[in-house]
Design a protein around this motif. Structure first.
Motif, PDB file in Angstrom:
ATOM      1  N   VAL A  62       0.861  -1.175   0.000  1.00 30.33           N
ATOM      2  CA  VAL A  62       0.000   0.000   0.000  1.00 30.33           C
ATOM      3  C   VAL A  62       0.904   1.233   0.000  1.00 30.33           C
ATOM      4  N   LYS A  63       0.572   2.200  -0.822  1.00 29.65           N
ATOM      5  CA  LYS A  63       1.385   3.414  -0.911  1.00 29.65           C
ATOM      6  C   LYS A  63       1.445   4.117   0.444  1.00 29.65           C
ATOM      7  N   PHE A  64       2.588   4.730   0.713  1.00 31.07           N
ATOM      8  CA  PHE A  64       2.909   5.301   2.016  1.00 31.07           C
ATOM      9  C   PHE A  64       1.829   6.264   2.531  1.00 31.07           C
ATOM     10  N   GLU A  65       1.444   7.238   1.726  1.00 29.94           N
ATOM     11  CA  GLU A  65       0.472   8.250   2.161  1.00 29.94           C
ATOM     12  C   GLU A  65      -0.916   7.638   2.395  1.00 29.94           C
ATOM     13  N   LYS A  66      -1.313   6.753   1.519  1.00 27.92           N
ATOM     14  CA  LYS A  66      -2.607   6.079   1.660  1.00 27.92           C
ATOM     15  C   LYS A  66      -2.611   5.235   2.934  1.00 27.92           C
ATOM     16  N   ALA A  67      -1.513   4.538   3.172  1.00 25.91           N
ATOM     17  CA  ALA A  67      -1.385   3.718   4.376  1.00 25.91           C
ATOM     18  C   ALA A  67      -1.465   4.581   5.630  1.00 25.91           C
ATOM     19  N   ALA A  68      -0.869   5.769   5.582  1.00 16.60           N
ATOM     20  CA  ALA A  68      -0.890   6.675   6.735  1.00 16.60           C
ATOM     21  C   ALA A  68      -2.314   7.119   7.052  1.00 16.60           C
ATOM     22  N   LYS A  69      -3.078   7.451   6.027  1.00 18.64           N
ATOM     23  CA  LYS A  69      -4.473   7.878   6.232  1.00 18.64           C
ATOM     24  C   LYS A  69      -5.310   6.755   6.839  1.00 18.64           C
ATOM     25  N   VAL A  70      -5.169   5.568   6.278  1.00 18.48           N
ATOM     26  CA  VAL A  70      -5.951   4.420   6.746  1.00 18.48           C
ATOM     27  C   VAL A  70      -5.520   4.014   8.156  1.00 18.48           C
ATOM     28  N   ALA A  71      -4.240   4.034   8.416  1.00 18.98           N
ATOM     29  CA  ALA A  71      -3.743   3.682   9.748  1.00 18.98           C
ATOM     30  C   ALA A  71      -4.316   4.632  10.796  1.00 18.98           C
ATOM     31  N   LYS A  72      -4.386   5.896  10.468  1.00 19.03           N
ATOM     32  CA  LYS A  72      -4.938   6.888  11.398  1.00 19.03           C
ATOM     33  C   LYS A  72      -6.418   6.600  11.678  1.00 19.03           C
ATOM     34  N   ILE A  73      -7.158   6.256  10.645  1.00 27.21           N
ATOM     35  CA  ILE A  73      -8.586   5.937  10.799  1.00 27.21           C
ATOM     36  C   ILE A  73      -8.753   4.687  11.662  1.00 27.21           C
ATOM     37  N   LEU A  74      -8.002   3.639  11.335  1.00 26.51           N
ATOM     38  CA  LEU A  74      -8.138   2.370  12.064  1.00 26.51           C
ATOM     39  C   LEU A  74      -7.719   2.500  13.525  1.00 26.51           C
ATOM     40  N   ALA A  75      -6.693   3.290  13.784  1.00 30.88           N
ATOM     41  CA  ALA A  75      -6.177   3.428  15.149  1.00 30.88           C
ATOM     42  C   ALA A  75      -6.982   4.416  15.992  1.00 30.88           C
ATOM     43  N   SER A  76      -7.870   5.156  15.366  1.00 28.10           N
ATOM     44  CA  SER A  76      -8.612   6.208  16.076  1.00 28.10           C
ATOM     45  C   SER A  76      -9.497   5.669  17.196  1.00 28.10           C
ATOM     46  N   GLY A  77      -9.923   4.427  17.044  1.00 25.57           N
ATOM     47  CA  GLY A  77     -10.803   3.850  18.053  1.00 25.57           C
ATOM     48  C   GLY A  77     -12.269   4.185  17.827  1.00 25.57           C
ATOM     49  N   GLU A  78     -12.553   4.978  16.807  1.00 13.19           N
ATOM     50  CA  GLU A  78     -13.938   5.318  16.485  1.00 13.19           C
ATOM     51  C   GLU A  78     -14.615   4.127  15.814  1.00 13.19           C
ATOM     52  N   SER A  79     -15.903   4.002  16.015  1.00 12.26           N
ATOM     53  CA  SER A  79     -16.636   2.910  15.387  1.00 12.26           C
ATOM     54  C   SER A  79     -16.793   3.187  13.893  1.00 12.26           C
ATOM     55  N   GLU A  80     -16.942   2.128  13.135  1.00  7.77           N
ATOM     56  CA  GLU A  80     -17.106   2.266  11.682  1.00  7.77           C
ATOM     57  C   GLU A  80     -18.318   3.115  11.337  1.00  7.77           C
ATOM     58  N   GLU A  81     -19.338   3.054  12.165  1.00 13.57           N
ATOM     59  CA  GLU A  81     -20.551   3.814  11.915  1.00 13.57           C
ATOM     60  C   GLU A  81     -20.299   5.318  11.934  1.00 13.57           C
TER      61      GLU A  81
END
Length: 80
Positions: free
Chosen positions: A25-44
């Protein structure tokens, strides 16, 4: 035995980011997704754009991960 330990949001981000980049996965895209996944917010609570980005990226990661596992298995078979 279960271990109880704390992992910070920053460390979660680093772990997700590392794994995503490791499988192409490209570096910048991975950074965005990692931030979302690690946020602890629910998918909803994610925006539609975030859902689409995470889904697309995870599918990309899964495809590359499966390919990697197949290549490792093939290499081990050939090595025998």
């Amino acid at each position: 035995m279960k271990g109880n330990f704390f992992i910070s949001q920053e460390e979660k981000e680093r772990l997700f980011h590392t794994q995503l980049v490791k499988y192409g996965v490209k570096f910048e895209k991975a950074a965005k997704v990692a931030k979302i996944l690690a946020s602890g917010e629910s998918e909803e609570s994610w925006t539609e754009e975030e859902r689409q980005l995470v889904t697309e990226t995870c599918e990309e990661w899964l495809k590359a991960h499966k390919r990697h596992k197949q290549l490792v298995s093939l290499f081990q078979y050939i090595k025998r």
